[in-house]
Scaffold this motif. Structure first.
Motif, PDB file in Angstrom:
ATOM      1  N   ALA A 138       7.194  11.618 -19.941  1.00 11.74           N
ATOM      2  CA  ALA A 138       7.206  11.733 -18.487  1.00 11.74           C
ATOM      3  C   ALA A 138       5.899  11.235 -17.889  1.00 11.74           C
ATOM      4  N   LEU A 139       4.783  11.582 -18.519  1.00 13.41           N
ATOM      5  CA  LEU A 139       3.490  11.092 -18.049  1.00 13.41           C
ATOM      6  C   LEU A 139       3.395   9.577 -18.201  1.00 13.41           C
ATOM      7  N   LYS A 140       3.888   9.086 -19.312  1.00 20.51           N
ATOM      8  CA  LYS A 140       3.854   7.633 -19.526  1.00 20.51           C
ATOM      9  C   LYS A 140       4.660   6.910 -18.453  1.00 20.51           C
ATOM     10  N   ASP A 141       5.872   7.378 -18.215  1.00 18.08           N
ATOM     11  CA  ASP A 141       6.742   6.720 -17.242  1.00 18.08           C
ATOM     12  C   ASP A 141       6.116   6.720 -15.843  1.00 18.08           C
ATOM     13  N   ALA A 142       5.562   7.869 -15.434  1.00 20.40           N
ATOM     14  CA  ALA A 142       4.963   7.965 -14.104  1.00 20.40           C
ATOM     15  C   ALA A 142       3.724   7.085 -13.995  1.00 20.40           C
ATOM     16  N   SER A 143       2.932   7.020 -15.069  1.00 21.06           N
ATOM     17  CA  SER A 143       1.717   6.211 -15.050  1.00 21.06           C
ATOM     18  C   SER A 143       2.053   4.726 -15.026  1.00 21.06           C
ATOM     19  N   ILE A 144       3.046   4.332 -15.799  1.00 24.12           N
ATOM     20  CA  ILE A 144       3.459   2.924 -15.815  1.00 24.12           C
ATOM     21  C   ILE A 144       4.030   2.523 -14.462  1.00 24.12           C
ATOM     22  N   LYS A 145       4.766   3.455 -13.818  1.00 25.85           N
ATOM     23  CA  LYS A 145       5.306   3.161 -12.487  1.00 25.85           C
ATOM     24  C   LYS A 145       4.166   2.877 -11.508  1.00 25.85           C
ATOM     25  N   LEU A 146       3.104   3.666 -11.597  1.00 26.60           N
ATOM     26  CA  LEU A 146       1.939   3.434 -10.742  1.00 26.60           C
ATOM     27  C   LEU A 146       1.281   2.100 -11.087  1.00 26.60           C
ATOM     28  N   ALA A 147       1.095   1.845 -12.386  1.00 25.97           N
ATOM     29  CA  ALA A 147       0.436   0.600 -12.809  1.00 25.97           C
ATOM     30  C   ALA A 147       1.231  -0.618 -12.360  1.00 25.97           C
ATOM     31  N   THR A 148       2.552  -0.496 -12.381  1.00 26.57           N
ATOM     32  CA  THR A 148       3.405  -1.631 -12.009  1.00 26.57           C
ATOM     33  C   THR A 148       3.167  -2.054 -10.560  1.00 26.57           C
ATOM     34  N   THR A 149       2.909  -1.095  -9.680  1.00 22.06           N
ATOM     35  CA  THR A 149       2.686  -1.439  -8.276  1.00 22.06           C
ATOM     36  C   THR A 149       1.356  -2.162  -8.079  1.00 22.06           C
ATOM     37  N   ALA A 164       0.832  -1.199   0.000  1.00 19.82           N
ATOM     38  CA  ALA A 164       0.000   0.000   0.000  1.00 19.82           C
ATOM     39  C   ALA A 164       0.873   1.259   0.000  1.00 19.82           C
ATOM     40  N   GLU A 165       1.968   1.215   0.727  1.00 22.51           N
ATOM     41  CA  GLU A 165       2.876   2.354   0.771  1.00 22.51           C
ATOM     42  C   GLU A 165       3.513   2.608  -0.595  1.00 22.51           C
ATOM     43  N   GLN A 166       3.905   1.543  -1.286  1.00 24.84           N
ATOM     44  CA  GLN A 166       4.497   1.687  -2.623  1.00 24.84           C
ATOM     45  C   GLN A 166       3.489   2.264  -3.604  1.00 24.84           C
ATOM     46  N   GLN A 167       2.242   1.782  -3.521  1.00 23.48           N
ATOM     47  CA  GLN A 167       1.201   2.291  -4.412  1.00 23.48           C
ATOM     48  C   GLN A 167       0.954   3.775  -4.162  1.00 23.48           C
ATOM     49  N   SER A 168       0.895   4.158  -2.888  1.00 28.83           N
ATOM     50  CA  SER A 168       0.658   5.562  -2.552  1.00 28.83           C
ATOM     51  C   SER A 168       1.806   6.450  -3.022  1.00 28.83           C
ATOM     52  N   LYS A 169       3.045   5.981  -2.848  1.00 28.58           N
ATOM     53  CA  LYS A 169       4.201   6.767  -3.283  1.00 28.58           C
ATOM     54  C   LYS A 169       4.214   6.946  -4.797  1.00 28.58           C
ATOM     55  N   ALA A 170       3.895   5.863  -5.523  1.00 26.55           N
ATOM     56  CA  ALA A 170       3.855   5.959  -6.985  1.00 26.55           C
ATOM     57  C   ALA A 170       2.771   6.935  -7.427  1.00 26.55           C
ATOM     58  N   LEU A 171       1.623   6.894  -6.741  1.00 20.63           N
ATOM     59  CA  LEU A 171       0.531   7.805  -7.077  1.00 20.63           C
ATOM     60  C   LEU A 171       0.918   9.253  -6.782  1.00 20.63           C
ATOM     61  N   GLU A 172       1.618   9.467  -5.678  1.00 15.34           N
ATOM     62  CA  GLU A 172       2.048  10.818  -5.321  1.00 15.34           C
ATOM     63  C   GLU A 172       3.026  11.392  -6.352  1.00 15.34           C
ATOM     64  N   LYS A 173       3.893  10.550  -6.902  1.00 11.13           N
ATOM     65  CA  LYS A 173       4.830  11.018  -7.939  1.00 11.13           C
ATOM     66  C   LYS A 173       4.084  11.451  -9.197  1.00 11.13           C
ATOM     67  N   LEU A 174       3.055  10.668  -9.549  1.00 13.87           N
ATOM     68  CA  LEU A 174       2.261  11.037 -10.718  1.00 13.87           C
ATOM     69  C   LEU A 174       1.509  12.339 -10.455  1.00 13.87           C
ATOM     70  N   GLU A 175       0.964  12.484  -9.242  1.00 13.50           N
ATOM     71  CA  GLU A 175       0.251  13.716  -8.885  1.00 13.50           C
ATOM     72  C   GLU A 175       1.190  14.925  -8.940  1.00 13.50           C
ATOM     73  N   GLU A 176       2.420  14.727  -8.508  1.00  9.33           N
ATOM     74  CA  GLU A 176       3.405  15.812  -8.548  1.00  9.33           C
ATOM     75  C   GLU A 176       3.653  16.258  -9.992  1.00  9.33           C
ATOM     76  N   LEU A 177       3.749  15.285 -10.884  1.00  8.07           N
ATOM     77  CA  LEU A 177       3.955  15.604 -12.296  1.00  8.07           C
ATOM     78  C   LEU A 177       2.743  16.335 -12.866  1.00  8.07           C
ATOM     79  N   ILE A 178       1.534  15.861 -12.529  1.00 11.90           N
ATOM     80  CA  ILE A 178       0.310  16.492 -13.028  1.00 11.90           C
ATOM     81  C   ILE A 178       0.204  17.928 -12.511  1.00 11.90           C
ATOM     82  N   ASN A 179       0.493  18.144 -11.234  1.00 10.10           N
ATOM     83  CA  ASN A 179       0.449  19.498 -10.674  1.00 10.10           C
ATOM     84  C   ASN A 179       1.449  20.422 -11.367  1.00 10.10           C
ATOM     85  N   GLY A 180       2.613  19.861 -11.708  1.00  7.64           N
ATOM     86  CA  GLY A 180       3.595  20.648 -12.448  1.00  7.64           C
ATOM     87  C   GLY A 180       3.078  21.066 -13.809  1.00  7.64           C
ATOM     88  N   ARG A 181       2.330  20.150 -14.476  1.00 10.25           N
ATOM     89  CA  ARG A 181       1.775  20.481 -15.778  1.00 10.25           C
ATOM     90  C   ARG A 181       0.683  21.546 -15.651  1.00 10.25           C
TER      91      ARG A 181
END
Length: 434
Positions: A404-415, A329-346
């Motif tokens: 960048a979006l692809k990489d972050a999304s795949i990282k989340l999907a992988t978890t 659960a912690e890994q999933q949350s961290k991966a999601l937070e990284k994607l959210e960080e990228l989205i907020n940057g966009r």
């Protein structure tokens, strides 16, 4: 001497090949596949040639890259075979979970070696591609004909991570939300690509418009204040340098200013579309955070109920069983937070682009009155102000934004497991082909 002509990780290309063949890995996570294509420079001729011919290295690299696609297709065969065997085991109700796990791990353990064996099939193609480049050089440089080169190939695949239906801890609701988020950000990446093109177009038109206004002013006779304006125009034009497109009439300038307005309107519309997409992705991510917490709590409750409940030892036993669940659960949350960080940057970049568009609109309005004065043959005021207003330069979106979006999304999907990962790859592929 060994000279590398191509090096990279083939994992994503193999996954793409698996998806195209309808055999994505669903019960194990495909490992990284490090590939090095090299040339054995047996007598030192290649090294000597590279020093004298800087284009040769590029040609050799292209030769190595040309066969990588074929290598990925061959590797996809082994991945598909492993998936087929593992599926039969996972669906065999006569086997215990322990037996399934043992047999599946045995098959997955063979996969890296099978992937490495593909070099025996692809190596002749690598050799032929490299020799074609070398032979072409030898036709024009006879002094190299006495030298020999030989292509080589190294493949190093990591261990496949087994995640079967019997031992997975992935909730279907979470997986569905991941794919939903992935679909949204894939669409956002597509809009981002359009915005990049539109911003470059607007920047180009703005530059051409300015140069055309200056060129038109330079044709006017020197009289009264026109003399100062002409000098100013000439000094600015010298700084701009040559241009391929310069129109020299007020009416043409007017047409170009209208085109500039059209480009700005396109940017404005697309930036709003992107803002909506990105906000939708953040809303979905909020839902996913809740699902991650809920599913983790359910698994913890179930494990605690199955563990010994009497005494302190029972509680310690239940907590130790729950540790992997908490980690997941912690890994999933961290991966999601990284994607959210990228989205907020966009989102911040979209806001910045919107501000630039507003400045561009003001610049257009300034040009409009300026050009009308030229059409009526009146003295156009304010060249310095116009000159200072130049500089749209809307490079808010880089071409790497989509990746960048692809990489972050795949990282989340992988978890969330290989099945979600492979479906995510398929969604991204569909978006790229649209």
């Amino acid at each position: 001497m060994q000279l590398t002509i191509w090096s990279g990780n083939l994992r994503s290309q193999v996954l793409d090949a698996c998806n195209s063949k309808g055999c994505p890995p669903r019960h194990f996570e495909l490992p990284d596949i490090k590939v090095d294509v090299f040339i054995n420079d047996i007598q030192g001729g290649l090294q000597k040639a590279l020093l004298q011919d800087p284009l040769l290295r590029g040609q050799m690299m292209e030769a190595g890259a040309s066969v990588i696609g074929d290598l990925a297709q061959l590797m996809a065969y082994w991945v598909g075979m492993a998936e087929m065997e593992i599926t039969k085991i996972a669906e065999n109700s006569a086997l215990s979970d322990a037996a399934k796990k043992s047999q599946i791990e045995l098959i997955a353990g063979k996969l890296p070696n099978n992937l490495a064996q593909t070099k025996q099939q692809i190596l002749p193609k690598v050799q032929a591609a490299a020799m074609k480049v070398w032979d072409n050089l030898c036709r024009t440089r006879s002094e190299y004909r006495k030298y020999l080169i030989q292509a080589g190939l190294n493949i190093a695949a990591g261990a496949a991570k087994v995640i079967t239906t019997t031992i997975a801890t992935v909730g279907t609701a979470g997986g569905a939300l991941v794919l939903g988020i992935f679909g949204i950000v894939s669409g956002a990446a597509s809009i981002g690509g359009e915005l990049y093109s539109l911003s470059k177009d607007a920047e180009k038109v703005e530059g051409e418009l300015f140069k055309s206004v200056i060129a038109t002013l330079k044709k006017k006779p020197s009289a009264g204040n026109w003399g100062k304006i002409k000098v100013s125009a000439e000094s600015i034009a010298r700084k701009l340098g040559p241009t391929d497109l310069v129109v020299e009439t007020p009416l043409k300038c007017k047409e170009m200013n209208e085109l500039y307005e059209h480009k700005l309107q396109g940017l404005d519309t697309k930036s709003h579309d992107l803002a909506v997409k990105l906000n939708a992705a953040l809303e979905k991510s909020d839902e996913l955070h809740k699902v991650i917490d809920q599913e983790a709590q359910k698994r913890m409750t179930a494990m605690a109920a199955a563990a010994p409940s009497a005494g302190p030892g029972g509680r310690r036993g239940a907590m130790s069983v729950n540790l992997p669940t908490n980690t997941q659960a912690e890994q999933q949350s961290k991966a999601l937070e990284k994607l959210e960080e990228l989205i907020n940057g966009r989102i911040i970049e979209v806001q910045s682009l919107s501000q630039r568009v507003n400045k561009g609109k003001k610049l257009h309005d300034g040009y409009e009155g300026f050009i009308d004065d030229m059409i009526r043959d009146r003295v156009p005021p304010g060249i310095p102000a116009i000159a200072e207003g130049i500089g749209f330069v809307a490079e808010v979106f880089s071409l790497k934004w989509e990746d960048a979006l692809k990489d972050a999304s795949i990282k989340l999907a992988t978890t969330f497991g290989p099945e979600v990962t492979n479906q995510a790859y398929e969604k991204f592929k569909e978006m790229r082909q649209a």
